[in-house]
Design a protein around this motif. Structure first.
Motif, PDB file in Angstrom:
ATOM      1  N   LEU A  81       0.831  -1.206   0.000  1.00  0.00           N
ATOM      2  CA  LEU A  81       0.000   0.000   0.000  1.00  0.00           C
ATOM      3  C   LEU A  81       0.864   1.253   0.000  1.00  0.00           C
ATOM      4  N   SER A  82       1.942   1.255   0.797  1.00  0.00           N
ATOM      5  CA  SER A  82       2.765   2.464   0.833  1.00  0.00           C
ATOM      6  C   SER A  82       3.534   2.624  -0.483  1.00  0.00           C
ATOM      7  N   ALA A  85       1.145   4.157  -2.908  1.00  0.00           N
ATOM      8  CA  ALA A  85       0.998   5.583  -2.647  1.00  0.00           C
ATOM      9  C   ALA A  85       2.202   6.348  -3.187  1.00  0.00           C
ATOM     10  N   LYS A  86       3.390   5.776  -2.966  1.00  0.00           N
ATOM     11  CA  LYS A  86       4.620   6.441  -3.416  1.00  0.00           C
ATOM     12  C   LYS A  86       4.688   6.531  -4.935  1.00  0.00           C
ATOM     13  N   ASP A  93      -7.454   4.755   5.836  1.00  0.00           N
ATOM     14  CA  ASP A  93      -6.960   6.102   6.126  1.00  0.00           C
ATOM     15  C   ASP A  93      -8.074   7.128   5.974  1.00  0.00           C
ATOM     16  N   GLY A 119       2.160   6.177  -6.999  1.00  0.00           N
ATOM     17  CA  GLY A 119       0.936   6.684  -7.612  1.00  0.00           C
ATOM     18  C   GLY A 119       0.261   5.680  -8.521  1.00  0.00           C
ATOM     19  N   ASP A 163     -10.896   1.687   2.632  1.00  0.00           N
ATOM     20  CA  ASP A 163     -10.106   2.917   2.712  1.00  0.00           C
ATOM     21  C   ASP A 163      -9.948   3.294   4.188  1.00  0.00           C
TER      22      ASP A 163
END
Lengths: 176, 502
Positions: free
Chosen positions: A80-81, A84-85, B403, A87, B401
């Motif tokens: 997930l991170s 996010a990083k 967050d 995109g 979701d």
């Protein structure tokens, strides 16, 4: 003869200087994204992703050649991170099946050969020569390096046991 | 009795569920006969599990230490009766997962013989506050309202915060439950004494005992008992769920709102449950550890609902049998109250320090309905006592979701269930929040593990590099030594030769 030597020396010196100047002027920086991704990865160089280590995996991720779900020790949190990083859309469907595994030593078969703990990239195995070894499950990434070298096949890979500490309610959306 | 907090402040939201307290209210506390086997889990509190100090086959006396607390936030566990330790192993926990927990199985010998209790402590108020807190810790006392946070840690908050008020939570806002009500009716003096001890331990000048208006008998006797103490006031709070939530109770009494994700201690107030006050009294005055508690056994499927004083570790099945067994078909067995309690997967699990009630509810009481889509009516927003938007949080949790749910204030949700209670579409809002909170904790744990593993991997790499360097250095040294030795030999040879030549 002497002129030839002088010409060649001068040619060598000038071209060398030119190359040196060009190297510092047109220096290609290592992609900052790559280093950033590398710091996010576990850094245990376990090779479960198929790349020789975390740095090549980070390079592949930065170039878009690898999927964000490549790192089994990192699990969902890392995927997930990474999404996010980078995109990108986090499609974790392929990850559901890869439950994080950890090693366990069956003490009745362990001969205390110390092969496994020499291989462990995170020092998660405890033991010494001719003593039964044990795995510190909190430090195990499930990289299987010990599993491969054990001469008596006394190491099992099993999913992280669910205890009162790590159990949580499932989503009602899934349960329904 | 002083007149502090005569004025009450309104909190937002809240609901009025059917009280259903009549089944057990006003009926005397009955003592549960000694069961044959007791299952005493070593983790009955928030924090680290206790470490056993007994072995299988050992004889123990009532009140003897079974397991010691581990670390700062932990609590010891004591033998509820005299008998023989039959095993120390895994046994299902009174927890919705039904997962096992390390448990001491004690076979009662029927003698119920106490350890040598210290002489009655009549001048406990002369004790050092620190001393009271450590005795409370040694008695294994935890928050008995259900949160099970070690009480001594809360008494010691005075070292870190400037405290001025102790609030005793006797609101008992959960439907069905009457154990605190009955305790107040029967032992008001003990409770007041416990409150005075806690005030002394915390070094605060006033205490407020907050009781919901639906307990007039308890209010009367508690007022009488508190009459001679100016520093203790008994306050009637309006009947509204969740009045017993500590932050909302404090706001009702003082008008001060506790900051988000902070403690009430941040505004100088500490809240303890009324049953905890009684346990503190028993521990300090009589030296008795926490080994029993009062539990409300109620619900439509229970033959004779009652408030039972029972030993910690008594299997729930024994208690239900004692209360006339099941009459109807129990659709759901709940540990705690119907609003915030957790379903219990089986009746073999034991009573623990935090068990305030065991409810066996029938299908009719549950009134389960099919979930329908959210119509965004905003009912949940109106009743949320924390001022959150439950519908928004739930839709995000449902989509995974997490967050997003946090951005809408998931971490400020106290899981009181008011939103789910009023939802006309019967959306399992609380279940979504429980899932989201659990999944977030899991995510944090994984991230933490990653960081730790990274640290370990780097440490190992450094160590390996260091070893390699040392090896190289040793090799180089050996080479140099050998070269030096050879040179010396050569020199010696040359000298010999030159001498021979001369």
């Amino acid at each position: 003869m002497i002129t030839a030597i002088i010409i060649l020396t001068l040619l060598g010196l000038s071209l060398g200087t030119l190359l040196g100047v060009a190297a510092s002027c047109f220096k290609v920086e290592a992609s900052p994204l790559e280093t950033e991704i590398e710091t996010m990865l576990p850094g245990s160089q376990c090779g479960q992703c198929g790349f020789p280590g975390c740095a090549p995996a980070a390079a592949a991720l930065a170039n878009g050649d690898a999927d964000i779900t490549l790192c089994p020790p990192g699990g969902h949190a890392l995927a997930l991170s990474l999404a996010a990083k980078l995109g990108v859309h986090a499609d974790l469907s392929s990850m559901e099946e890869a439950i994080p595994m950890i090693a366990r030593i069956r003490s009745e078969l362990c001969i205390g050969c110390t092969k496994c703990f020499k291989r462990c990239p995170t020092d998660a195995i405890l033991g010494s020569s001719r003593q039964i070894h044990a795995v510190i499950s909190d430090a195990c990434t499930g990289c299987k390096k010990c599993f491969e070298v054990c001469p008596t096949e006394c190491i099992d890979m099993r999913p992280i046991p669910i205890t009162l500490q790590n159990w949580h309610w499932p989503s009602p959306a899934v349960a329904a | 009795m002083s007149n502090v907090a005569t004025r009450l402040f309104r909190i937002r939201g809240g609901v009025h569920p059917n009280e259903n307290k009549q089944a057990t209210a006003g009926s005397c506390i009955v003592d549960m006969p000694l069961p044959e086997l007791l299952y005493i889990p070593l983790q009955q509190h928030i924090g680290a599990p206790a470490e056993p100090v007994v072995q299988r086959g050992m004889k123990v006396l009532k009140g003897q230490l079974l397991a010691n607390s581990q670390g700062v936030i932990s609590a010891p566990v004591h033998a509820p009766t005299s008998g023989i330790i039959r095993s120390i192993g895994k046994y299902p926990a009174p927890h919705p997962s039904g997962l096992p927990v390390l448990t001491v199985t004690l076979q009662a010998d029927g003698e119920d013989r106490w350890i040598d209790l210290p002489a009655e402590q009549t001048s406990a108020l002369n004790l050092d506050p620190e001393d009271i807190a450590s005795r409370v810790a040694a008695a294994g006392i935890v928050g008995m309202g259900g949160a099970t946070f070690p009480s001594a840690v809360k008494l010691n908050l005075r070292n870190r915060y400037k405290l001025h008020t102790l609030v005793i939570n006797a609101a008992e806002c959960e439907p069905y439950l009457t154990c605190d009500d009955q305790l107040m009716r029967e032992q008001p003096e003990d409770i007041i004494e416990g409150v005075r001890l806690m005030m002394h331990a915390m070094q605060v000048s006033q205490a407020i005992i907050a009781i919901e208006a639906n307990k007039p008998e308890a209010l009367t006797v508690m007022r009488q008992a508190a009459q001679q103490f100016d520093s203790i006031s008994v306050v009637t709070v309006p009947v509204r769920y969740p009045m017993g939530s500590e932050k909302h109770l404090v706001q009702t009494l003082t008008g001060k709102e506790t900051p988000a994700r902070a403690l009430t201690a941040d505004i100088g107030i500490v809240v303890h449950n009324v049953a905890t006050a009684n346990a503190v009294y028993q521990a300090i005055r009589h030296g008795k550890p926490l080994i029993s508690r009062i539990v409300t056994i109620s619900g439509g499927a229970i033959g004779k609902p009652a408030n039972v004083r029972t030993l910690i570790g008594t299997p729930i099945a024994r208690l239900i049998e004692f209360c006339g067994g099941f009459t109807g078909d129990p659709a759901f067995i709940i540990g705690g109250g119907p609003m915030m309690g957790q379903p219990l997967p089986q009746t073999g699990v034991p009573i623990v320090k935090g068990s305030s009630g065991i409810l066996a509810l029938t299908e009719a009481e549950l009134a389960r309905k099919t979930t329908m889509p959210c119509i965004r009516c905003g009912s949940c927003v109106k009743v949320c006592p924390c001022g959150l938007l439950p519908l928004e949080m739930a839709s995000r949790a449902r989509a995974g979701d997490l967050d997003g749910a946090v951005d809408f204030g998931l971490m400020d949700c106290i899981a009181c269930g008011s939103c789910a209670y009023v939802c006309p579409s019967h959306i399992p809002l609380i279940q979504y929040f429980s899932y989201a909170k659990g999944a977030l904790t899991e995510k944090q744990r994984m991230t933490h593990k990653q960081e730790e593993i990274r640290r370990l991997a780097e440490a190992r790499k450094q160590r390996m590099d260091q070893l390699a360097r040392e090896k190289r250095a040793a090799l180089a040294k050996r080479k140099a030594d050998m070269a030096a030795a050879k040179a010396r030999e050569n020199n010696a040879d040359a000298a010999k030769q030159s001498r021979a030549g001369a």
